[in-house]
Write an enzyme that holds these catalytic residues in place. Sequence first.
Site, short mmCIF file in Angstrom:
data_model
loop_
_atom_site.label_atom_id
_atom_site.label_comp_id
_atom_site.label_asym_id
_atom_site.label_seq_id
_atom_site.Cartn_x
_atom_site.Cartn_y
_atom_site.Cartn_z
N ASP A 283 -2.57 -1.77 10.44
CA ASP A 283 -2.76 -1.69 8.99
C ASP A 283 -3.39 -2.95 8.39
O ASP A 283 -3.69 -2.99 7.19
CB ASP A 283 -1.40 -1.48 8.28
CG ASP A 283 -0.94 -0.02 8.35
OD1 ASP A 283 -1.78 0.86 8.62
OD2 ASP A 283 0.26 0.21 8.11
N LYS B 45 0.84 -1.21 0.00
CA LYS B 45 0.00 0.00 0.00
C LYS B 45 0.86 1.25 0.00
O LYS B 45 2.02 1.25 0.43
CB LYS B 45 -0.96 0.02 1.19
CG LYS B 45 -0.30 0.11 2.59
CD LYS B 45 -0.02 1.52 3.09
CE LYS B 45 0.54 1.49 4.51
NZ LYS B 45 1.34 2.66 4.88
O1 C5P Z 1 -0.59 -1.55 15.48
P1 C5P Z 1 0.85 -1.75 15.13
O2 C5P Z 1 1.49 -2.86 15.90
O3 C5P Z 1 1.08 -1.86 13.67
O4 C5P Z 1 1.60 -0.39 15.58
C1 C5P Z 1 2.99 -0.32 15.74
C2 C5P Z 1 3.33 0.87 16.62
O5 C5P Z 1 3.07 2.09 15.93
C3 C5P Z 1 2.51 0.98 17.90
O6 C5P Z 1 3.11 0.28 18.95
C4 C5P Z 1 2.50 2.47 18.17
O7 C5P Z 1 3.70 2.85 18.79
C5 C5P Z 1 2.49 3.07 16.79
N1 C5P Z 1 1.15 3.42 16.29
C6 C5P Z 1 0.51 4.54 16.82
N2 C5P Z 1 -0.73 4.89 16.33
C7 C5P Z 1 -1.32 4.16 15.36
C8 C5P Z 1 -0.67 3.02 14.81
C9 C5P Z 1 0.56 2.69 15.30
O8 C5P Z 1 1.04 5.22 17.71
N3 C5P Z 1 -2.51 4.54 14.90
#
Ligand code: C5P
Length: 283
Positions: free
Chosen positions: A136, A11
């Site tokens: 994502d 993406k």
């Molecule tokens: O959800 P995911 O594990 O992909 O997110 C990785 C990191 O990115 C989270 O631990 C957080 O620190 C940050 N994040 C965030 N806000 C979001 C998505 C991700 O702060 N909407």
Amino acid sequence: MTSVTLPAHAKLNLTLDILRRRPDGYHDLQMVMQSVSLHDDVTVSLTDGNGISCRCGEIPGDESNLAVKAARAFFAETGIPPRALEIDIVKRIPAQAGMAGGSTDGAAVLRALRTLLRPELATQELERIGALVGSDVPYCVRGGTALAEGRGERLTTMTDAPAFHAVLCKPDFAVSTPVLFSRVRVDELHGRPDTAGMLASLRAGDAAGVLARVRNVFEEVLPEDCGEVFAIKERLLDLGADAAAMTGSGPTVFGLFRGEAAAQAAYATLSRAYRQTFLTRFV
Ligand code: C5P
């Protein structure tokens, strides 16, 4: 049927805005997402063995791999008794690149397990399970042109974006997503994308309007040693891109082109300087 192979598309962020930091440590975002033709191939096979094995090119296929996490979440959330699986990923999307390379593999595993074990499972439910795996993943289950809000899991499908060609170029360093988020002071961001204008342009099929509104607020908080991101952006624009921006938390930069020949020429030039350059189109 005991085996399914699915494409797992990368993406791009046509826009990325950070609205606020939440009490749970995540951030509320507004992103217009677009899938592109660059993809991994994900094969999920039911086997007579034990547990889940995962091969993913040079990336570890252990419990940290979102493909494995997605498989575990699928069984835990559907209540289907866990089955032994082999997950085989032909990896083309670079890791830690801002292209959801891990999330899209996880989403493909969810879709493959649905096909193999519970075809009647609603896509909405698959997206809910995806949100437990990573922010994502729900978007990657759905694909196409979509607005993602909240953590990234609240999706609105948009009219397909105009059929642009995209040249993607990843410099040889990685940017940590949590580190980049930690550099954000929401009140100090100034170069916010015009998300409403982007959505209106998409609805109207206004290609120029879409191109004019491509923007990623993360570019503002990149560490100083990431200057190459801006150098690649300039290079793409010099080579005739109609718009250019970083995708996600980077460091990949994309250039959008209305015409295929211009995209091909830019790709030919940039791929001499950067090993990880890709010629793609919107899908
Ligand atoms: O959800 P995911 O594990 O992909 O997110 C990785 C990191 O990115 C989270 O631990 C957080 O620190 C940050 N994040 C965030 N806000 C979001 C998505 C991700 O702060 N909407």
